[in-house]
Design a protein around this motif. Structure first.
Motif, PDB file in Angstrom:
ATOM      1  N   ARG A  74       0.825  -1.204   0.000  1.00  0.00           N
ATOM      2  CA  ARG A  74       0.000   0.000   0.000  1.00  0.00           C
ATOM      3  C   ARG A  74       0.863   1.260   0.000  1.00  0.00           C
ATOM      4  O   ARG A  74       0.588   2.222  -0.730  1.00  0.00           O
ATOM      5  CB  ARG A  74      -0.903  -0.019   1.235  1.00  0.00           C
ATOM      6  CG  ARG A  74      -1.886   1.135   1.315  1.00  0.00           C
ATOM      7  CD  ARG A  74      -2.716   1.042   2.577  1.00  0.00           C
ATOM      8  NE  ARG A  74      -3.649   2.139   2.660  1.00  0.00           N
ATOM      9  CZ  ARG A  74      -4.402   2.393   3.726  1.00  0.00           C
ATOM     10  NH1 ARG A  74      -4.320   1.595   4.784  1.00  0.00           N
ATOM     11  NH2 ARG A  74      -5.236   3.425   3.737  1.00  0.00           N
ATOM     12  N   ARG A  75       1.936   1.253   0.802  1.00  0.00           N
ATOM     13  CA  ARG A  75       2.821   2.420   0.849  1.00  0.00           C
ATOM     14  C   ARG A  75       3.510   2.645  -0.504  1.00  0.00           C
ATOM     15  O   ARG A  75       3.650   3.775  -0.966  1.00  0.00           O
ATOM     16  CB  ARG A  75       3.876   2.198   1.940  1.00  0.00           C
ATOM     17  CG  ARG A  75       4.897   3.333   2.075  1.00  0.00           C
ATOM     18  CD  ARG A  75       5.845   3.071   3.219  1.00  0.00           C
ATOM     19  NE  ARG A  75       6.517   1.803   3.085  1.00  0.00           N
ATOM     20  CZ  ARG A  75       7.582   1.621   2.292  1.00  0.00           C
ATOM     21  NH1 ARG A  75       8.054   2.625   1.562  1.00  0.00           N
ATOM     22  NH2 ARG A  75       8.171   0.442   2.241  1.00  0.00           N
ATOM     23  N   LEU A  76       3.923   1.534  -1.148  1.00  0.00           N
ATOM     24  CA  LEU A  76       4.574   1.660  -2.446  1.00  0.00           C
ATOM     25  C   LEU A  76       3.622   2.178  -3.502  1.00  0.00           C
ATOM     26  O   LEU A  76       4.018   2.984  -4.368  1.00  0.00           O
ATOM     27  CB  LEU A  76       5.158   0.310  -2.861  1.00  0.00           C
ATOM     28  CG  LEU A  76       6.366  -0.192  -2.040  1.00  0.00           C
ATOM     29  CD1 LEU A  76       6.742  -1.603  -2.453  1.00  0.00           C
ATOM     30  CD2 LEU A  76       7.547   0.749  -2.219  1.00  0.00           C
ATOM     31  N   ARG A  77       2.362   1.735  -3.471  1.00  0.00           N
ATOM     32  CA  ARG A  77       1.372   2.230  -4.430  1.00  0.00           C
ATOM     33  C   ARG A  77       1.140   3.720  -4.258  1.00  0.00           C
ATOM     34  O   ARG A  77       1.049   4.472  -5.214  1.00  0.00           O
ATOM     35  CB  ARG A  77       0.067   1.453  -4.292  1.00  0.00           C
ATOM     36  CG  ARG A  77       0.076   0.048  -4.891  1.00  0.00           C
ATOM     37  CD  ARG A  77      -1.326  -0.497  -5.079  1.00  0.00           C
ATOM     38  NE  ARG A  77      -2.041  -0.585  -3.821  1.00  0.00           N
ATOM     39  CZ  ARG A  77      -2.053  -1.672  -3.047  1.00  0.00           C
ATOM     40  NH1 ARG A  77      -1.377  -2.754  -3.416  1.00  0.00           N
ATOM     41  NH2 ARG A  77      -2.734  -1.690  -1.917  1.00  0.00           N
ATOM     42  N   ARG A  78       1.038   4.134  -2.979  1.00  0.00           N
ATOM     43  CA  ARG A  78       0.830   5.571  -2.715  1.00  0.00           C
ATOM     44  C   ARG A  78       2.021   6.389  -3.162  1.00  0.00           C
ATOM     45  O   ARG A  78       1.878   7.496  -3.707  1.00  0.00           O
ATOM     46  CB  ARG A  78       0.569   5.781  -1.222  1.00  0.00           C
ATOM     47  CG  ARG A  78      -0.809   5.330  -0.774  1.00  0.00           C
ATOM     48  CD  ARG A  78      -1.040   5.667   0.692  1.00  0.00           C
ATOM     49  NE  ARG A  78      -2.407   5.380   1.087  1.00  0.00           N
ATOM     50  CZ  ARG A  78      -2.877   5.588   2.310  1.00  0.00           C
ATOM     51  NH1 ARG A  78      -2.070   6.089   3.259  1.00  0.00           N
ATOM     52  NH2 ARG A  78      -4.141   5.314   2.601  1.00  0.00           N
ATOM     53  N   ALA A  79       3.243   5.831  -2.928  1.00  0.00           N
ATOM     54  CA  ALA A  79       4.426   6.540  -3.364  1.00  0.00           C
ATOM     55  C   ALA A  79       4.466   6.669  -4.887  1.00  0.00           C
ATOM     56  O   ALA A  79       4.863   7.691  -5.436  1.00  0.00           O
ATOM     57  CB  ALA A  79       5.676   5.826  -2.858  1.00  0.00           C
ATOM     58  N   ALA A  80       4.052   5.585  -5.587  1.00  0.00           N
ATOM     59  CA  ALA A  80       4.043   5.611  -7.040  1.00  0.00           C
ATOM     60  C   ALA A  80       3.037   6.620  -7.579  1.00  0.00           C
ATOM     61  O   ALA A  80       3.293   7.343  -8.533  1.00  0.00           O
ATOM     62  CB  ALA A  80       3.739   4.219  -7.594  1.00  0.00           C
ATOM     63  N   ILE A  81       1.866   6.679  -6.944  1.00  0.00           N
ATOM     64  CA  ILE A  81       0.849   7.654  -7.365  1.00  0.00           C
ATOM     65  C   ILE A  81       1.329   9.068  -7.116  1.00  0.00           C
ATOM     66  O   ILE A  81       1.132   9.986  -7.932  1.00  0.00           O
ATOM     67  CB  ILE A  81      -0.468   7.387  -6.607  1.00  0.00           C
ATOM     68  CG1 ILE A  81      -1.065   6.045  -7.039  1.00  0.00           C
ATOM     69  CG2 ILE A  81      -1.462   8.514  -6.862  1.00  0.00           C
ATOM     70  CD1 ILE A  81      -2.255   5.622  -6.222  1.00  0.00           C
TER      71      ILE A  81
END
Length: 249
Positions: A240-247
């Motif tokens: 979840r943290r990686l997805r948010r960082a990517a967004i």
């Protein structure tokens, strides 16, 4: 896993494998006679019930299990080869044997003075209908230990040359152990007058021993499930943290 922890895992695993080997050999001695198996059991009890033996066996078991929990918690992916799945299943079944062993022998002897002997063990297993379970629990632990040892040693030329012998031991030891137990069972039944009856003292304390076994088993399963759930939660939070960082990028 850091190198030092891998070494601890290997050494503790070897201790448990030696314990299983002696256990299997003890049962196999029953092929010759109940008396010979009994003498082997006396020697094994002197080893594992001594203070150094107790610390070595149960210390190795706790260390190996703790490292297994660490591995389960830390695993990011569960797409494993078949060999690893087999080793994992076999390894997680080993504590079931150790829990049963600790309660039926060590706790029973320490709390109630029930020193184990093969006649009492055979009668107890037969009358409770758990002789098949005892044999079934030995084989997976033996398989787990042998696979772990092979995966660690397979790069050495000597281990590769000894592979046929090691494979033979992997297969034969559980079979010989089962044959020895069956022979001991037949010897006990032949010597018995009338139906087999468990030791009255054991019957009196069986509910307490069953409660100990149940509680330790529930603790074991709870720790396994907790490690897995905590690891999956950690993985989900990381994704979840990686997805948010990517967004955000």
């Amino acid at each position: 896993m850091p190198t030092l922890l891998r070494r601890f895992q290997f050494v503790s695993g070897v201790v448990l494998l030696v314990y299983l080997l002696l256990h299997l050999v003890n049962h196999a001695l029953g092929i010759w006679s109940l008396d010979l198996a009994g003498r082997g059991l006396v020697l094994a009890l002197r080893l594992w019930h001594s203070m150094p033996g107790t610390v070595l066996l149960y210390g190795a078991a706790l260390l190996h299990f703790s490292l297994a929990l660490r591995t389960i918690y830390g695993r990011r992916y569960w797409a494993l080869p078949l060999t690893e799945w087999v080793r994992l299943w076999a390894g997680l079944s080993l504590p079931l044997l150790l829990i049963r062993h600790a309660v039926s022998t060590r706790l029973a002897a320490s709390l109630y003075g029930l020193e184990p002997n093969y006649e009492r063990i055979v009668i107890s297993l037969v009358t409770s209908g758990t002789q098949g379970l005892q044999l079934a629990l030995l084989a997976p632990g033996w398989l787990h230990g042998c696979l772990g040892l092979w995966l660690r040693m397979r790069h050495h030329a000597m281990a590769r040359r000894a592979k046929p012998v090691l494979t033979g031991m992997l297969v034969l030891m559980p079979l010989l152990s089962a044959a020895g137990f069956i022979h001991m069972k037949q010897a006990v039944m032949a010597a018995s007058v009338g139906p087999l009856r468990p030791d009255p003292k054991l019957v009196a304390h069986q509910p307490a021993l069953d409660a100990w076994r149940h509680d330790i088993l529930m603790l074991y399963l709870s720790l396994l499930i907790s490690a897995f759930v905590a690891g999956q939660l950690r993985n989900w939070l990381e994704r979840r943290r990686l997805r948010r960082a990517a967004i955000g990028v």
